[in-house]
Design a protein around this motif. Structure first.
Motif: not given
Ligand SMILES: Cc1ncc(COP(=O)(O)O)c(C=O)c1O
Length: 417
Positions: A338-344, A354-360, A410-413
């Protein structure tokens, strides 16, 4: 080797050498990945050094029957040896058969062929304007389209594309009103006696993989009818089985007046098409529109082969069943990270994470490629799956596992940042 500098001639070129050559010779309007693909089979692609990639983007929803499908390869080779091109001064046999096949499958009455999605949408735009022009309604020129819609890059198609960054610097563009996708009340408010058509993607693809809210597409039909306007469906990404139906609009209550197809229609061979009802057959009379290559025999044969493969291998039903598997895998992935993924979200074999804001997406894709998986971005922060429809469940599992590895790190970072 043709096209290489003398010092590289005669030896196999590496990724680095070819990328360096590409960067001096190709027009720099794209931002390609830093490796060079040389061959493919099914859902696998290999670069010039033999490295394997799992292809779950299919050249952006194009290679629906996978790479180097034997039946498609055989058809193209045989047709090339028989007849490639005669121009639209003449009929060619395979093209007439393809037109009939498309009408049979969709319920439309007429087909105008071209070579790409953008061209098919240009044809839709000209069709809508000329339909009313021919009836003396010369001021009916405005189109209602949607924010984040993608309809192509030529000036006409670009006018309907709803992403400001694609449009910036290319104006003035034709009269188009953009409203939020899914908001039928906003469509209603945007209508007027100068509107010739509403154009809609039956799932927004490039904009970030947004399926329509329930009832939305049917409502567009009703609104257009009230105002005497046309409804045009851009089925370039959603058509030819991608959603698990032949057309994305099938079963939605939207019966468009005309649609555009491309991408999966040729399975990798360039072809586009506009399909219309019989009512619109007179809208573009002889001499008003055309294309030298449109409907050429080679593209038509490729497309007929793709349609046959879809039937023979039950690929549209497969897009439904394997799409359900992909949906479940991606939902699990989003729950786990959940730290990276917002929705599918998605339909059939067109899905976005869809990744969370801040991820491109463009910044994350290189790491996914490095892990051996090919996806594309959609919108700013959506990772898009649009695999060949021949994809196996094992390949979907492999791809999602690969993505899990990248997104977990990415989530751990982010957690330690
Ligand atoms: C919905 C939609 N319309 C139009 C286009 C443009 O098609 P093409 O790139 O073949 O011109 C695309 C391409 O991504 C698309 O997804």
């Amino acid at each position: 080797m043709l096209g290489l500098s003398p010092e590289m001639a005669g030896k196999d070129a590496s990724n680095t050498e070819l990328v360096a050559l590409a960067q001096t010779r190709l027009y720099p309007n794209y931002r390609q990945a830093p490796f060079v693909l040389a061959r493919g089979r099914g859902c696998e692609l290999f670069d010039v050094e033999g490295r394997r990639y799992l292809d779950l983007c299919a050249g952006v929803a194009v290679c629906s029957v996978g790479h180097a499908h034997p039946a498609l390869v055989r058809t193209i080779a045989e047709q090339a040896a028989t007849l490639m091109h005669v121009s639209n001064w003449f009929y060619n046999d395979v093209n007439v058969r393809l037109a009939d096949e498309l009408c049979r499958r969709t319920g439309f009455a007429r087909v105008l062929f071209c070579n790409s999605g953008t061209e098919a949408n240009e044809a839709l735009l000209k069709l809508a304007r000329h339909h009313f022009y021919a009836q003396g309604q010369k001021d009916r020129m405005r189109i209602v389209a949607f924010d984040n819609a993608f309809h192509g890059r030529t000036l006409g198609a670009l006018s309907m594309t709803g992403t400001p960054k694609y449009r910036e610097g290319f104006g003035p563009l034709g009269p188009v009103t953009h409203v939020p996708y899914g908001d039928a009340d906003a469509v209603e408010r945007a209508m007027g006696p100068d509107v010739c058509a509403i154009i809609v993607e039956t799932v927004q693809g490039e904009g970030g993989v947004f399926p329509p809210p329930p009832g939305f597409l049917a409502r567009l039909r009703a609104i257009a009818d009230t105002h005497g306007a046309l409804v045009l469906a851009d089925e370039i990404q959603t058509g030819v089985g991608r959603t698990g139906r032949f057309l994305g609009s099938d079963g939605t209550g939207l019966k468009p007046d005309a649609i555009s197809l491309a991408k999966g229609l040729g399975g990798g061979f360039p072809i586009g098409a506009m399909l219309t009802t019989e009512k619109l057959a007179g809208a573009l009379p002889g001499g008003t529109h055309g294309s030298t290559f449109g409907g050429n025999a080679l593209a038509s044969a490729a497309s007929l082969a793709v349609l046959k493969i879809l039937d023979d291998e039950d690929l549209i039903e497969g897009a439904r069943s394997k799409g359900a598997v992909l949906a479940a895998l991606l939902s699990d992935l989003a729950r786990e990270i959940p730290a990276v993924c917002e929705a599918v979200r998605g339909e059939g074999l067109l899905w976005g994470v869809a990744m969370r804001p801040g991820f491109v997406a463009r910044e994350v894709l290189p790491q996914i490629q490095e892990a051996g998986l090919l996806l594309t971005g959609a919108g700013e922060r959506v990772l898009r799956f649009s695999p060949p429809l021949v994809v196996s469940v094992a390949e979907l599992n492999e791809g999602v596992a690969c993505l899990r590895g990248v997104l977990s790190s990415l989530g751990r970072v982010r957690a330690t940042a």
